[in-house]
Enzyme design. Structure first.
Site, short mmCIF file in Angstrom:
data_model
loop_
_atom_site.label_atom_id
_atom_site.label_comp_id
_atom_site.label_asym_id
_atom_site.label_seq_id
_atom_site.Cartn_x
_atom_site.Cartn_y
_atom_site.Cartn_z
N SER A 61 27.64 1.23 3.88
CA SER A 61 26.63 1.60 4.74
C SER A 61 26.33 2.66 3.99
CB SER A 61 26.51 1.53 5.55
OG SER A 61 26.62 -0.05 6.47
N LYS A 110 22.52 3.39 2.65
CA LYS A 110 21.70 3.48 3.55
C LYS A 110 20.65 4.65 4.15
CE LYS A 110 22.58 -0.28 7.31
NZ LYS A 110 24.60 -0.84 6.43
N SER A 114 23.96 1.01 12.35
CA SER A 114 24.46 0.54 10.67
C SER A 114 24.18 -1.14 10.72
CB SER A 114 25.93 1.08 10.30
OG SER A 114 26.04 0.70 8.80
#
Length: 393
Positions: free
Chosen positions: A94, A97, A152
């Site tokens: 993640s 991101k 997340s």
């Protein structure tokens, strides 16, 4: 709404950026073999071991660093202070991101409301981290970004990607953004960082994305938020940031001076983290990928040890490399001079209160002017790329 960092509209976002001390367009550009100009230093090549620090008086690097790859840099100057295999291509989880946010966040105002459809949530991977976005629910863009940064939430990423033209289109745009930032180790397959064949990044590239993100006031505000409310059918659910250096949870204490940025975990990637902290007017960025020690909280402990070393090494350790900066915002042809630390200095501000103004938070008004310029450049860039105006609130 309980929040660890108190934000009040634009003034609060500016406050977060002022605390970070990052200039608005001082973001990394091409810095890989063949791209650097004459005489410029280049980061360590893929697979290289730990870059030695030979400066007299510099402390030894921390013991027990087990990550497959890591890099520590000064976010303000772009100096790379130490690194291990910074271009090793690994699954990012993640932490990808950060690139998603750099690409998509400037396009939609925080108050824009989205009623979520079944199509918006199609394709969320099994076992994904979720914030609790529900079909038929109405969420502001700010709600969705808090879901991305704090929990997340892959469900929130899917909704924002749907607003941005779809999953595949967003992945392609993220890839282009990475190239414009000089991040050549990254291959985007799934915008949320979910394990997907061929999806990789590197400690170098993730540092690039974190640094570019911190130059955006909204990104800086979201990534610094430890706790916030998220709307549900029953009311408001309190959510906590999964970055344990920020939230001080699960056996970790909050790291002194921490200001974000993003953590991640998948089966293939292991634990990954991009973290920024500020002390004595200096902001450091550390990226740690896949520690191998097996110790609980290893990714946070190793990141904290590297940050400690970096702050202890101020004015002692000689930089091993430097992230180059762009003279214009990527994709913009206006040839505007880079706002570096020599031209616009962002002063640290006290914590924002509900009545604080943007002008009061940045000394001499320079920060407010720079923020307005950066917002104009980013909107122009995305309008040119997509051919449509920013969605109205």
């Amino acid at each position: 709404m309980a929040t660890d960092v108190l934000y009040s509209g634009r003034a609060a976002a500016v406050a977060a950026l002022a605390v970070a001390g990052i200039t608005l367009t001082s973001i990394p550009a091409e810095a890989h073999p063949g791209a650097a100009g004459p005489g410029s230093r280049r980061p360590a090549v893929q697979g290289a071991g730990v870059r030695p620090v030979t400066s007299p008086g510099a402390p030894e690097l921390p013991d027990g660093l087990s990550a497959r790859s890591w890099m520590l840099s000064d976010a303000g100057t772009g100096d790379v202070l130490a690194a291990k295999a910074p271009h090793r291509r690994l699954p990012p989880a993640s932490t990808l991101k950060t690139l998603f946010a750099v690409t998509v966040l400037p396009k939609f105002t925080a108050g824009t409301v989205r009623q979520v459809s079944a199509t918006d949530l199609e394709g969320v991977g099994d076992g994904s981290s979720l914030v609790g976005v529900e079909q038929g629910g109405r969420y502001t863009v700010a709600d969705l970004w808090r879901g991305v940064f704090l929990r997340s939430g892959n469900d929130a990423v899917h909704v924002l990607a749907s607003m941005n033209g779809g999953w595949d289109a967003t992945a392609k745009e993220m890839q282009q953004t990475a190239r414009e930032l000089g991040a050549r180790d990254t291959s985007v397959k799934s915008p949320d960082g979910y394990d997907t064949p061929g999806q990789v990044s590197s400690a170098y590239d993730l540092t690039v994305f974190g640094r570019a993100g911190l130059a955006n006031a909204d990104f800086a505000g979201y990534c610094a938020t430890a706790r916030a409310g998220f709307p549900t059918k029953e009311g408001v659910n309190q959510i906590e940031n999964t970055n344990r250096l920020l939230s001080g949870s699960h056996g970790m204490t909050r790291y002194p001076g921490i200001i974000g940025v993003k953590n991640g975990y998948t089966t293939n990637a292991g634990n990954t983290l991009v973290a920024a902290a500020r002390r004595d007017g200096r902001t450091l960025l550390v990226t740690v990928m896949n520690p191998q020690s097996g110790e609980n909280n290893a990714v946070y402990k190793e990141a904290g040890a590297l940050l400690d070393w970096g702050f202890d090494s101020a004015a002692k350790a000689r930089p091993i490399d430097t992230l180059r900066t762009v003279g214009t915002v990527p994709g913009d042809d206006s040839r505007i001079r880079t706002l570096t630390t020599d031209t616009v200095k962002v002063k640290a501000a006290p914590p924002a209160s509900g009545g604080a103004s943007a002008a009061a938070l940045w000394g001499g008004g320079f920060g407010a002017v720079a923020l307005a310029l950066a917002g104009t450049f980013i909107r122009r860039r995305h309008r040119r790329r997509r051919g449509t105006p920013e969605e109205a609130a």
